[in-house]
Design a protein around this motif. Structure first.
Motif, PDB file in Angstrom:
ATOM      1  N   MET A 110      39.322  80.822  42.943  1.00 33.15           N
ATOM      2  CA  MET A 110      39.554  79.460  43.431  1.00 33.15           C
ATOM      3  C   MET A 110      39.206  78.429  42.356  1.00 33.15           C
ATOM      4  N   MET A 111      38.112  78.660  41.634  1.00 29.45           N
ATOM      5  CA  MET A 111      37.729  77.742  40.560  1.00 29.45           C
ATOM      6  C   MET A 111      38.782  77.751  39.447  1.00 29.45           C
ATOM      7  N   MET A 112      39.272  78.939  39.124  1.00 32.36           N
ATOM      8  CA  MET A 112      40.307  79.043  38.090  1.00 32.36           C
ATOM      9  C   MET A 112      41.588  78.353  38.550  1.00 32.36           C
ATOM     10  N   SER A 113      41.932  78.536  39.818  1.00 30.35           N
ATOM     11  CA  SER A 113      43.129  77.891  40.365  1.00 30.35           C
ATOM     12  C   SER A 113      42.995  76.375  40.291  1.00 30.35           C
ATOM     13  N   ARG A 114      41.826  75.882  40.671  1.00 30.13           N
ATOM     14  CA  ARG A 114      41.594  74.436  40.633  1.00 30.13           C
ATOM     15  C   ARG A 114      41.665  73.917  39.193  1.00 30.13           C
ATOM     16  N   SER A 115      41.120  74.691  38.293  1.00 27.84           N
ATOM     17  CA  SER A 115      41.163  74.317  36.883  1.00 27.84           C
ATOM     18  C   SER A 115      42.614  74.227  36.401  1.00 27.84           C
ATOM     19  N   TRP A 116      43.426  75.196  36.813  1.00 30.26           N
ATOM     20  CA  TRP A 116      44.838  75.202  36.421  1.00 30.26           C
ATOM     21  C   TRP A 116      45.559  73.986  36.996  1.00 30.26           C
ATOM     22  N   VAL A 117      45.312  73.687  38.269  1.00 32.86           N
ATOM     23  CA  VAL A 117      45.948  72.537  38.917  1.00 32.86           C
ATOM     24  C   VAL A 117      45.540  71.243  38.213  1.00 32.86           C
ATOM     25  N   ASP A 118      44.253  71.101  37.912  1.00 37.08           N
ATOM     26  CA  ASP A 118      43.786  69.898  37.214  1.00 37.08           C
ATOM     27  C   ASP A 118      44.461  69.756  35.855  1.00 37.08           C
ATOM     28  N   HIS A 119      44.526  70.865  35.134  1.00 35.22           N
ATOM     29  CA  HIS A 119      45.164  70.838  33.816  1.00 35.22           C
ATOM     30  C   HIS A 119      46.641  70.472  33.948  1.00 35.22           C
ATOM     31  N   LYS A 120      47.309  71.057  34.921  1.00 32.59           N
ATOM     32  CA  LYS A 120      48.733  70.800  35.125  1.00 32.59           C
ATOM     33  C   LYS A 120      48.963  69.328  35.466  1.00 32.59           C
ATOM     34  N   GLU A 121      48.143  68.783  36.354  1.00 30.07           N
ATOM     35  CA  GLU A 121      48.287  67.371  36.714  1.00 30.07           C
ATOM     36  C   GLU A 121      48.056  66.474  35.506  1.00 30.07           C
ATOM     37  N   SER A 122      47.036  66.802  34.738  1.00 27.28           N
ATOM     38  CA  SER A 122      46.738  66.025  33.536  1.00 27.28           C
ATOM     39  C   SER A 122      47.895  66.116  32.542  1.00 27.28           C
ATOM     40  N   SER A 123      48.428  67.312  32.381  1.00 26.74           N
ATOM     41  CA  SER A 123      49.552  67.510  31.460  1.00 26.74           C
ATOM     42  C   SER A 123      50.776  66.736  31.920  1.00 26.74           C
ATOM     43  N   MET A 124      51.035  66.746  33.212  1.00 25.54           N
ATOM     44  CA  MET A 124      52.190  66.024  33.740  1.00 25.54           C
ATOM     45  C   MET A 124      52.034  64.519  33.521  1.00 25.54           C
ATOM     46  N   GLU A 125      50.821  64.011  33.713  1.00 33.78           N
ATOM     47  CA  GLU A 125      50.581  62.587  33.457  1.00 33.78           C
ATOM     48  C   GLU A 125      50.833  62.267  31.988  1.00 33.78           C
ATOM     49  N   LYS A 126      50.366  63.146  31.109  1.00 37.14           N
ATOM     50  CA  LYS A 126      50.584  62.937  29.675  1.00 37.14           C
ATOM     51  C   LYS A 126      52.076  62.985  29.346  1.00 37.14           C
ATOM     52  N   LEU A 127      52.784  63.927  29.975  1.00 38.75           N
ATOM     53  CA  LEU A 127      54.227  64.026  29.728  1.00 38.75           C
ATOM     54  C   LEU A 127      54.959  62.775  30.204  1.00 38.75           C
TER      55      LEU A 127
END
Length: 136
Positions: free
Chosen positions: A19-36
């Motif tokens: 669950m922690m890894m999943s949350r980490s992935w989601v956070d990274h993905k959201e951050s990446s999408m904002e950057k994109l």
């Protein structure tokens, strides 16, 4: 109160880690999408600026800037200016392009005939292209 077995403890720990890894992935993905999205907006803004920069540029300025950009290894500016030059030449005859860029015809009529023969052997008809060149 029942005690947890080692297997149950391990399973719960695994679930928590997943669950922690999943949350980490989601956070990274959201951050990446904002950057994109920010990057896309920045690219759109740069494109608009480039369009305004080259919109009313005359041929002499274009050529001078192109030589300077090439000398300074300004790859992106060279690309922008060559795209502008290409758009200026679009749908123009050879004669119009020669006139626009002040390019003289250094082929003699004999050389033009030789070129025509060579291209005809290859199956390429260049007569419409030769006439404006010979007339100079």
């Amino acid at each position: 109160m029942p005690t947890m077995t080692t297997k149950t403890k391990t399973r719960k720990a695994t679930i928590i880690i997943v669950m922690m890894m999943s949350r980490s992935w989601v956070d990274h993905k959201e951050s990446s999408m904002e950057k994109l999205r920010a990057e896309k907006k920045r690219k759109d803004d740069l494109k608009k600026w480039d369009d305004r920069f080259t919109r009313d540029m005359d041929v002499d300025t274009l050529c001078d800037l192109l030589m300077a950009a090439d000398y300074l290894d300004g790859y992106e500016l060279v690309v922008l200016l060559t795209q502008k030059a290409a758009s200026m030449m679009r749908a123009k005859t050879v004669e119009e392009i020669r006139e626009m860029f002040n390019i003289g015809n250094d082929f003699t009529p004999r050389e033009m005939e030789e070129l025509e023969k060579r291209y005809q052997k290859m199956g390429i008809i260049i007569e419409p292209l030769i006439e404006p060149l010979i007339s100079n």
